[in-house]
Each structure stands twice: as C-alpha cells, then as structure tokens.
Scaffold this active site. Structure first.
Site, PDB file in Angstrom:
ATOM      1  N   VAL A   1       0.832  -1.210   0.000  1.00  0.00           N
ATOM      2  CA  VAL A   1       0.000   0.000   0.000  1.00  0.00           C
ATOM      3  C   VAL A   1       0.866   1.258   0.000  1.00  0.00           C
ATOM      4  O   VAL A   1       0.632   2.198  -0.785  1.00  0.00           O
ATOM      5  CB  VAL A   1      -0.948   0.011   1.230  1.00  0.00           C
ATOM      6  CG1 VAL A   1      -1.737   1.314   1.286  1.00  0.00           C
ATOM      7  CG2 VAL A   1      -1.917  -1.172   1.184  1.00  0.00           C
TER       8      VAL A   1
ATOM      9  N   CYS B   1     -10.688  -1.875   2.728  1.00  0.00           N
ATOM     10  CA  CYS B   1     -10.914  -1.860   1.271  1.00  0.00           C
ATOM     11  C   CYS B   1     -12.287  -2.398   0.873  1.00  0.00           C
ATOM     12  O   CYS B   1     -12.955  -1.844  -0.013  1.00  0.00           O
ATOM     13  CB  CYS B   1      -9.823  -2.664   0.574  1.00  0.00           C
ATOM     14  SG  CYS B   1      -9.383  -4.177   1.435  1.00  0.00           S
TER      15      CYS B   1
ATOM     16  N   ARG C   1     -11.203 -15.260   0.338  1.00  0.00           N
ATOM     17  CA  ARG C   1      -9.937 -14.975  -0.361  1.00  0.00           C
ATOM     18  C   ARG C   1      -9.877 -15.809  -1.628  1.00  0.00           C
ATOM     19  O   ARG C   1     -10.175 -17.024  -1.600  1.00  0.00           O
ATOM     20  CB  ARG C   1      -8.757 -15.338   0.540  1.00  0.00           C
ATOM     21  CG  ARG C   1      -7.419 -14.949  -0.043  1.00  0.00           C
ATOM     22  CD  ARG C   1      -7.142 -13.473  -0.027  1.00  0.00           C
ATOM     23  NE  ARG C   1      -7.055 -12.978   1.335  1.00  0.00           N
ATOM     24  CZ  ARG C   1      -7.120 -11.691   1.669  1.00  0.00           C
ATOM     25  NH1 ARG C   1      -7.277 -10.753   0.759  1.00  0.00           N
ATOM     26  NH2 ARG C   1      -7.034 -11.335   2.929  1.00  0.00           N
TER      27      ARG C   1
ATOM     28  N   HIS D   1     -10.723  -6.503  -5.669  1.00  0.00           N
ATOM     29  CA  HIS D   1     -11.721  -7.229  -4.874  1.00  0.00           C
ATOM     30  C   HIS D   1     -13.069  -7.159  -5.616  1.00  0.00           C
ATOM     31  O   HIS D   1     -13.440  -6.103  -6.146  1.00  0.00           O
ATOM     32  CB  HIS D   1     -11.924  -6.564  -3.505  1.00  0.00           C
ATOM     33  CG  HIS D   1     -10.818  -6.787  -2.513  1.00  0.00           C
ATOM     34  ND1 HIS D   1      -9.668  -7.497  -2.775  1.00  0.00           N
ATOM     35  CD2 HIS D   1     -10.714  -6.384  -1.213  1.00  0.00           C
ATOM     36  CE1 HIS D   1      -8.900  -7.516  -1.683  1.00  0.00           C
ATOM     37  NE2 HIS D   1      -9.516  -6.843  -0.726  1.00  0.00           N
TER      38      HIS D   1
HETATM   39  P1  NAP Z   1       3.057  -4.997   3.526  1.00  0.00           P
HETATM   40  O1  NAP Z   1       3.186  -5.054   2.066  1.00  0.00           O
HETATM   41  O2  NAP Z   1       3.399  -6.184   4.323  1.00  0.00           O
HETATM   42  O3  NAP Z   1       3.925  -3.741   4.064  1.00  0.00           O
HETATM   43  C1  NAP Z   1       4.061  -3.452   5.415  1.00  0.00           C
HETATM   44  C2  NAP Z   1       4.786  -2.118   5.581  1.00  0.00           C
HETATM   45  O4  NAP Z   1       4.864  -1.812   6.975  1.00  0.00           O
HETATM   46  C3  NAP Z   1       6.213  -2.175   5.066  1.00  0.00           C
HETATM   47  O5  NAP Z   1       6.598  -0.907   4.572  1.00  0.00           O
HETATM   48  C4  NAP Z   1       6.996  -2.457   6.341  1.00  0.00           C
HETATM   49  O6  NAP Z   1       8.326  -2.049   6.297  1.00  0.00           O
HETATM   50  C5  NAP Z   1       6.223  -1.601   7.317  1.00  0.00           C
HETATM   51  N1  NAP Z   1       6.520  -2.009   8.683  1.00  0.00           N
HETATM   52  C6  NAP Z   1       6.338  -3.225   9.236  1.00  0.00           C
HETATM   53  N2  NAP Z   1       6.798  -3.236  10.504  1.00  0.00           N
HETATM   54  C7  NAP Z   1       7.273  -1.999  10.739  1.00  0.00           C
HETATM   55  C8  NAP Z   1       7.909  -1.379  11.849  1.00  0.00           C
HETATM   56  N3  NAP Z   1       8.140  -2.044  12.989  1.00  0.00           N
HETATM   57  N4  NAP Z   1       8.278  -0.072  11.743  1.00  0.00           N
HETATM   58  C9  NAP Z   1       8.067   0.589  10.597  1.00  0.00           C
HETATM   59  N5  NAP Z   1       7.481   0.065   9.498  1.00  0.00           N
HETATM   60  C10 NAP Z   1       7.102  -1.225   9.578  1.00  0.00           C
HETATM   61  O7  NAP Z   1       1.591  -4.618   3.945  1.00  0.00           O
HETATM   62  P2  NAP Z   1       0.516  -3.717   3.159  1.00  0.00           P
HETATM   63  O8  NAP Z   1      -0.346  -4.592   2.341  1.00  0.00           O
HETATM   64  O9  NAP Z   1       1.188  -2.570   2.500  1.00  0.00           O
HETATM   65  O10 NAP Z   1      -0.387  -3.243   4.362  1.00  0.00           O
HETATM   66  C11 NAP Z   1       0.117  -2.434   5.382  1.00  0.00           C
HETATM   67  C12 NAP Z   1      -1.049  -2.047   6.288  1.00  0.00           C
HETATM   68  O11 NAP Z   1      -1.944  -1.211   5.556  1.00  0.00           O
HETATM   69  C13 NAP Z   1      -1.906  -3.231   6.762  1.00  0.00           C
HETATM   70  O12 NAP Z   1      -1.359  -3.834   7.908  1.00  0.00           O
HETATM   71  C14 NAP Z   1      -3.219  -2.568   7.017  1.00  0.00           C
HETATM   72  O13 NAP Z   1      -3.227  -2.002   8.310  1.00  0.00           O
HETATM   73  C15 NAP Z   1      -3.257  -1.477   5.974  1.00  0.00           C
HETATM   74  N6  NAP Z   1      -4.057  -1.915   4.810  1.00  0.00           N
HETATM   75  C16 NAP Z   1      -5.259  -1.368   4.685  1.00  0.00           C
HETATM   76  C17 NAP Z   1      -6.063  -1.768   3.651  1.00  0.00           C
HETATM   77  C18 NAP Z   1      -7.416  -1.228   3.566  1.00  0.00           C
HETATM   78  O14 NAP Z   1      -8.273  -2.043   3.440  1.00  0.00           O
HETATM   79  N7  NAP Z   1      -7.622   0.083   3.612  1.00  0.00           N
HETATM   80  C19 NAP Z   1      -5.658  -2.689   2.712  1.00  0.00           C
HETATM   81  C20 NAP Z   1      -4.408  -3.232   2.855  1.00  0.00           C
HETATM   82  C21 NAP Z   1      -3.621  -2.824   3.908  1.00  0.00           C
HETATM   83  P3  NAP Z   1       9.512  -3.088   5.919  1.00  0.00           P
HETATM   84  O15 NAP Z   1       9.433  -3.279   4.429  1.00  0.00           O
HETATM   85  O16 NAP Z   1      10.746  -2.360   6.356  1.00  0.00           O
HETATM   86  O17 NAP Z   1       9.247  -4.340   6.680  1.00  0.00           O
HETATM   87  O1  3JN Z   2      -7.327  -8.760   3.399  1.00  0.00           O
HETATM   88  C1  3JN Z   2      -7.698  -7.792   2.734  1.00  0.00           C
HETATM   89  O2  3JN Z   2      -8.073  -7.903   1.559  1.00  0.00           O
HETATM   90  C2  3JN Z   2      -7.726  -6.441   3.353  1.00  0.00           C
HETATM   91  C3  3JN Z   2      -6.849  -6.396   4.539  1.00  0.00           C
HETATM   92  C4  3JN Z   2      -6.779  -5.375   5.325  1.00  0.00           C
HETATM   93  C5  3JN Z   2      -5.935  -5.416   6.506  1.00  0.00           C
HETATM   94  C6  3JN Z   2      -4.876  -6.331   6.569  1.00  0.00           C
HETATM   95  C7  3JN Z   2      -4.092  -6.396   7.707  1.00  0.00           C
HETATM   96  C8  3JN Z   2      -4.330  -5.578   8.780  1.00  0.00           C
HETATM   97  C9  3JN Z   2      -6.180  -4.569   7.569  1.00  0.00           C
HETATM   98  C10 3JN Z   2      -7.267  -3.558   7.447  1.00  0.00           C
HETATM   99  O3  3JN Z   2      -7.105  -2.628   6.682  1.00  0.00           O
HETATM  100  O4  3JN Z   2      -8.284  -3.684   8.126  1.00  0.00           O
HETATM  101  C11 3JN Z   2      -5.385  -4.665   8.716  1.00  0.00           C
HETATM  102  C12 3JN Z   2      -5.618  -3.816   9.907  1.00  0.00           C
HETATM  103  O5  3JN Z   2      -5.295  -2.650   9.833  1.00  0.00           O
HETATM  104  O6  3JN Z   2      -6.099  -4.324  10.908  1.00  0.00           O
END
Ligand code: NAP
Ligand code: 3JN
Length: 339
Positions: free
Chosen positions: A17, A131, A237, A244
C-alpha cells in the site's frame, strides 16, 4: 528536491500500500515539497523513485515527524496505534489505513465520495475504511440517499494483495509449484491459495464471523451514520492479485428499478457502470486493476425479498481500497483549506 507544497511522510512506504501511496501522490500531482519515506530498520538502504528523484527510506522512530504536515500511514495497526498520536502531536494530519482508529468515536472514517464533511471534524487523525467497505459504500451511497437501504447481504472475493507483498509472492510461487508438479509451500495463508479459495480473512470471532466481516458491518454503519442498517458479510480470499469483487444484495426502503439504479450510479462520483449482458459486459478484477473507479454491473431485481436488488461491485483494493482513498482525503482537506 524543493517544490511548492507540503512536507509529507509515508509510513510503511516499502509495503504494497505504501509504495502505491507514493505512486498515487506523484500521479495525482499532489503538492509535495519534501517526501519522507519511513519503514522498519530492515528497509534502510532502500530507495523509492518520486518525480524523478530517488528518495532513501528511513527507519520510523519517534522523532520522524518533526516538521511533517501530512502523514499517510500503512504499516499495520500496531504501528498506527503507537505512532499516529506522536505524528499528530508533532503537528501532522494523519490519514491512517489501518484498523487501529477506525471505530474511535473521535476519529472520522472517511470515503470522500460518501461522507466528505466528516473529514473536517478531525482532531489530528482521520481513518480510511477497510478496502471491502470502501468499494461497497461508494456503490451503495447513491441508492441509500435516493431510496434508503434497510439490509445488505454481501459476499466478497478478495485479492491476495490485500494481505501484502508477501502474499502476492506466495500466490505466484504456489502457481509455479503446482504447474511444475511440486507441492505448494504455504507460509501466509491457512490453505493453499493457488487454484483454491477460502472464506477466512482475519481471525474468527466468538460470533462465528471473521474480523474482516465485522469490519464491513461496523465501518459501513459508521460511514453511513446509520447504526440500524442490517448487514451480513461473508469474506472470501481468491487467487487474484489485484481487485476485490463483491456480490451484494440489498433491501431498499422504497422500491427502485434496475434502470433507475443504473441512472443513479452513472451520475455518481467514482462509479463506472458496466452492465451490458449481451456483450459479457460486467466488471472483472482485471479491468479494475490499476484504476481508481468502483465498477458496478449485473444490476437486477432480487425477487427473494420485497424491494430487493442484486449487483456485482469490483474495485482495485489497494488503489481505491487504500492508497487512492487516502490521497483523496488529503486532496479534500487541501481543497477545504484544512491542510
Ligand atoms: P506490507 O506489504 O506487508 O507492508 C508493510 C509495511 O509496513 C512495510 O513498509 C513495512 O516495512 C512496514 N513495517 C512493518 N513493521 C514496521 C515497523 N516495525 N516499523 C516501521 N514500518 C514497519 O503490507 P501492506 O499490504 O502494505 O499493508 C500495510 C497495512 O496497511 C496493513 O497492515 C493494514 O493495516 C493497511 N491496509 C489497509 C487496507 C485497507 O483495506 N484500507 C488494505 C491493505 C492494507 P519493511 O518493508 O521495512 O518491513
Ligand atoms: O485482506 C484484505 O483484503 C484487506 C486487509 C486489510 C488489513 C490487513 C491487515 C491488517 C487490515 C485492514 O485494513 O483492516 C489490517 C488492519 O489494519 O487491521
């Protein structure tokens, strides 16, 4: 690089993201004078491109937000819980993509096409919905406003990019494993995801629903400011990388025809109706991927209830479902003089 604009930080910039947030800021020409990229210590040494410059990723620490005016967070709920208040106290407006603050009554939960005014009442933190919630409320809001919605039954078909970059790698690796006759290696998901699907997104709760399903229920009620709307969600999933899909059945307060719904949705911001059955015209994840629209098709009467309607809604989960929605909130604040 010194341009006119805001000092912006992206927390989780190396993730699926966060990476896209940087791209969307550039694509939409969001005014940025300085971009700070934050991630874990593991990412020190990495760089990301922005407007032709390579920007080094820094480790997220408590002092990271000095001088920052806008902080876009997508590093998971734990990081947001700890660092969003630190960023807000340092003077930044935080737009958070995690679940950490969504249901806090003091934090607005915003989809710009649906409840833009809610963003204006923030006290430093604004939350982006999940999302699956975002694309559903974008598609349903015009119908909600026109004829009311009493009940929603939704089944989602969610892409692996919703789980992050490691899940995308898992699907790709498993497809290769299976096609080459090897056993698929599982690391992220409870089952093989290649050539499979499972109704399990997030942990299961005591009521038998998954956390993802209850996010859809609670967040939709908050965004619509309607605690009474009845919602039942099943989240699944599937082995798709981006996009989605949702099969949605609604029960409206007043009757409405599919033709009228098509007309309402055609006029709605952020929605594109694709509903031409004779040409196999309906939304699919591959047509939503890489776009910011919420695509709606298969609009028809649901004859199983009074005032029933059924439809199919598809959007790019990490663009409109996450990164684009966050940047649109920032644009909204900017246009209302609140950033
Ligand atoms: P991802 O690809 O696994 O990326 C995680 C990011 O968080 C990476 O930049 C990682 O950095 C960083 N991170 C992890 N641990 C950290 C720490 N201790 N300190 C600083 N940065 C750290 O995950 P993603 O799919 O981008 O999703 C990230 C988050 O966005 C999810 O957990 C969720 O809360 C949110 N999200 C929201 C939606 C939505 O529905 N709106 C959808 C997807 C995700 P490194 O690369 O250095 O490990
Ligand atoms: O699984 C998906 O398609 C959406 C995932 C969202 C997500 C994944 C990990 C942690 C979230 C979220 O946005 O609700 C979180 C979280 O922030 O709890």
């Amino acid at each position: 690089m010194e341009l006119n604009g805001l000092k912006v930080a992206v927390v989780g910039a190396t993730g699926a993201v966060g990476n896209l947030m940087v791209k969307v800021l550039e694509e939409r020409a969001f005014p940025v004078s300085r971009l700070t990229l934050l991630a874990s210590a593991r990412s020190i040494g990495k760089t990301l491109g922005f407007h032709g410059s390579e920007i080094a990723v820094e480790e997220l620490v408590e002092d990271s937000f000095e001088g920052i005016q806008l902080a876009l967070f997508s590093a998971g709920g734990g990081i947001s819980k700890k660092f969003a208040p630190i960023a807000a106290r340092a003077g930044a407006v935080v737009i958070d993509n995690s679940n950490a603050w969504r249901m806090d009554p003091k934090v607005p939960l915003v989809v710009p096409e649906v409840n833009p005014d809610a963003a204006l009442s923030h006290s430093g933190i604004i939350a982006n919905p999940n999302c699956s919630t975002i694309q559903m409320v974008v598609a349903l809001k015009p119908i909600y406003d026109a004829v009311g919605i009493r009940r929603i039954v939704v089944t989602t078909f969610q892409a692996v990019s919703g789980t992050g970059k490691r899940a995308i790698e898992e699907l790709r690796a498993q497809v290769l494993d299976v096609m080459q006759g090897r056993e698929a290696v599982r690391q992220i998901y409870p089952h093989q995801i290649a050539f499979n699907c499972f109704p399990h997104i997030g942990p299961f709760l005591e009521n038998g629903f998954s956390e993802e399903e209850m996010k859809m229920v609670n967040e939709t009620r908050k965004v619509f400011e309607d605690a009474k709307i009845r919602i039942c969600a099943t989240t699944v999933r599937i082995p798709v990388i981006y996009g989605h899909s949702e099969s949605i059945n609604i029960e409206t307060e007043k009757p409405v025809s599919p033709e009228e719904v098509r007309r309402l949705l055609d006029a709605a911001p952020g929605v594109r109706v694709i509903d031409d059955l004779s040409n196999a015209g309906y939304p699919v994840p591959l047509s939503a991927a890489g776009t910011d629209d919420t695509l709606v098709g298969r609009i028809r009467i649901d004859p199983s209830v009074e005032n029933g309607l059924a439809m199919w809604v598809v959007a790019d989960n990490i663009r409109k479902g996450a990164a684009t929605n966050a940047v649109q909130i920032a644009e909204l604040l900017l246009s209302r003089g609140r950033l």
